[in-house]
Write an enzyme that holds these catalytic residues in place. Sequence first.
Site, PDB file in Angstrom:
ATOM      1  N   LYS A 119      47.530  53.531  49.884  1.00 46.23           N
ATOM      2  CA  LYS A 119      48.956  53.407  49.554  1.00 46.23           C
ATOM      3  C   LYS A 119      49.830  54.314  50.406  1.00 46.23           C
ATOM      4  CE  LYS A 119      48.743  51.428  44.937  1.00 46.23           C
ATOM      5  NZ  LYS A 119      49.239  51.403  43.571  1.00 46.23           N
ATOM      6  N   LYS A 202      42.113  42.720  48.131  1.00 44.92           N
ATOM      7  CA  LYS A 202      42.272  42.266  46.740  1.00 44.92           C
ATOM      8  C   LYS A 202      43.680  41.695  46.531  1.00 44.92           C
ATOM      9  CE  LYS A 202      44.399  45.900  44.121  1.00 44.92           C
ATOM     10  NZ  LYS A 202      44.873  46.057  42.794  1.00 44.92           N
ATOM     11  N   LYS A 205      50.111  42.944  43.380  1.00 47.10           N
ATOM     12  CA  LYS A 205      51.546  42.706  43.254  1.00 47.10           C
ATOM     13  C   LYS A 205      52.287  43.204  44.485  1.00 47.10           C
ATOM     14  CE  LYS A 205      50.982  44.175  38.698  1.00 47.10           C
ATOM     15  NZ  LYS A 205      50.904  45.571  38.371  1.00 47.10           N
TER      16      LYS A 205
HETATM   17  P1  ATP Z   1      48.471  45.548  41.627  1.00 43.39           P
HETATM   18  O1  ATP Z   1      47.800  45.732  42.950  1.00 43.39           O
HETATM   19  O2  ATP Z   1      48.580  44.142  41.206  1.00 43.39           O
HETATM   20  O3  ATP Z   1      49.767  46.285  41.517  1.00 43.39           O
HETATM   21  P2  ATP Z   1      47.151  47.729  40.581  1.00 43.39           P
HETATM   22  O4  ATP Z   1      45.666  47.846  40.594  1.00 43.39           O
HETATM   23  O5  ATP Z   1      47.878  48.495  41.628  1.00 43.39           O
HETATM   24  O6  ATP Z   1      47.505  46.206  40.585  1.00 43.39           O
HETATM   25  P3  ATP Z   1      47.797  47.711  37.766  1.00 43.39           P
HETATM   26  O7  ATP Z   1      48.832  46.686  37.602  1.00 43.39           O
HETATM   27  O8  ATP Z   1      47.956  48.916  36.944  1.00 43.39           O
HETATM   28  O9  ATP Z   1      47.774  48.240  39.240  1.00 43.39           O
HETATM   29  O10 ATP Z   1      46.368  47.073  37.480  1.00 43.39           O
HETATM   30  C1  ATP Z   1      46.011  46.701  36.167  1.00 43.39           C
HETATM   31  C2  ATP Z   1      44.566  46.289  36.119  1.00 43.39           C
HETATM   32  O11 ATP Z   1      44.342  45.133  36.939  1.00 43.39           O
HETATM   33  C3  ATP Z   1      43.589  47.362  36.641  1.00 43.39           C
HETATM   34  O12 ATP Z   1      42.507  47.463  35.748  1.00 43.39           O
HETATM   35  C4  ATP Z   1      43.135  46.827  37.971  1.00 43.39           C
HETATM   36  O13 ATP Z   1      41.817  47.247  38.296  1.00 43.39           O
HETATM   37  C5  ATP Z   1      43.178  45.329  37.721  1.00 43.39           C
HETATM   38  N1  ATP Z   1      43.340  44.579  38.965  1.00 43.39           N
HETATM   39  C6  ATP Z   1      44.378  44.671  39.833  1.00 43.39           C
HETATM   40  N2  ATP Z   1      44.230  43.815  40.857  1.00 43.39           N
HETATM   41  C7  ATP Z   1      43.051  43.164  40.629  1.00 43.39           C
HETATM   42  C8  ATP Z   1      42.334  42.138  41.352  1.00 43.39           C
HETATM   43  N3  ATP Z   1      42.809  41.644  42.483  1.00 43.39           N
HETATM   44  N4  ATP Z   1      41.170  41.685  40.819  1.00 43.39           N
HETATM   45  C9  ATP Z   1      40.687  42.190  39.651  1.00 43.39           C
HETATM   46  N5  ATP Z   1      41.308  43.157  38.930  1.00 43.39           N
HETATM   47  C10 ATP Z   1      42.469  43.642  39.422  1.00 43.39           C
END
Ligand code: ATP
Length: 344
Positions: A119, A202, A205
């Site tokens: 990040k 992965k 968002k």
């Molecule tokens: P994002 O990248 O979408 O912002 P993040 O991991 O930064 O997600 P959160 O929104 O807090 O932040 O993630 C919530 C949950 O979703 C966490 O348990 C994370 O591990 C899971 N998660 C996020 N992206 C994925 C993915 N592509 N596949 C499976 N699980 C995911």
Amino acid sequence: MQVVTTKPRVLSGIQPSGESMQLGNYLGAVRNWVSMQDGFDAFYCVVDLHAITVEPPAPEELRQRTRIVVAQLLAAGLDPQQCSLFVQSHLAEHPQLSWVLECITGFGEASRMTQFKDKSAKSGVERQGVGLFTYPILMAADILLYQTNFVPVGEDQRQHLELTRNLAQRFNQRYGDTFVVPEPYIPKEAAKILDLQDPSAKMSKSRGDAGTVYLSDDASTISKKIKRAVTDADGEVRYDLQAKPGLSNLMTIHAAFTNSTTEKVEAEFAGGGYGALKSAVADSVIAFAEPFARRTRELLEDPAELDRILALGAAKARTVAAETVRAAYSNVGFLAPASAPTAG
Ligand code: ATP
Ligand code: LTN
């Protein structure tokens, strides 16, 4: 309010980043939150303190995103009678415990967190806020505050869970038994949903919209995104995550939404082209997303009810969190505050 239970405890968190959760959030984490609320003493938290670590949204925008995630969690099936659903910033205990944990975290140890490296790579470490660096320690506090046994998360959170376990063990050794040492609960299937345009990353968002399916997307947007998903040129429907990540990702999504397995999906579509599989994936995602979006909109029409649910969740969370902070602060050696003499 006293929370008395013998069930093992789970806690997890989701950031109110973006206008909606994405498919990976749901399949990797949230659907397990829903299935676990029954057999476990469950605490689920919208981690708004974490959401200001990178590119903080405008204040009103952050408030609205928080309401949207709460509504989406309820639409996904969380039941406020069965679990405690709350907002992280409503409990001062989270930063209170985080500070103590920061003081037992090594600088090198925190520097090795890959999410921080990823990040901060965008704008460079020098320009990054310190909050992004200490982010995993606040997450450890979220978990340890609730004496958590299991943490349902996606694969990307494994390293943060390892740090949390190390901090719990270190604190317990240094100051006496205080925290339960938690276990990650990472599903075998769908723990890492991949970006539809770049299957080496992965789904997230914070990546480009074309590769991310938001659960608020309408049917035609979902259909377009899935039909344009990057696959490969050999044309054979076969599950092989290494050689065919894009196609395998679509098979994983389809299996998850049809309560099936990737083996069965392979058998069903073998011999057919990618087009037939993509249409079926789009249909299965839309069949989930349409009623989900409708339910989310209904819930958002009654913000007072959302506030009431969050107040109940925070009250339940506070009974556990306050006791943990009291014990941790006492074990560290902070002087307990005496109650003030009554006036008069
Ligand atoms: P994002 O990248 O979408 O912002 P993040 O991991 O930064 O997600 P959160 O929104 O807090 O932040 O993630 C919530 C949950 O979703 C966490 O348990 C994370 O591990 C899971 N998660 C996020 N992206 C994925 C993915 N592509 N596949 C499976 N699980 C995911
Ligand atoms: N770091 C997580 C979000 C998160 C979390 C938590 C997950 C914050 N606190 C506690 C589980 C338990 C993420 O980036 N997805």
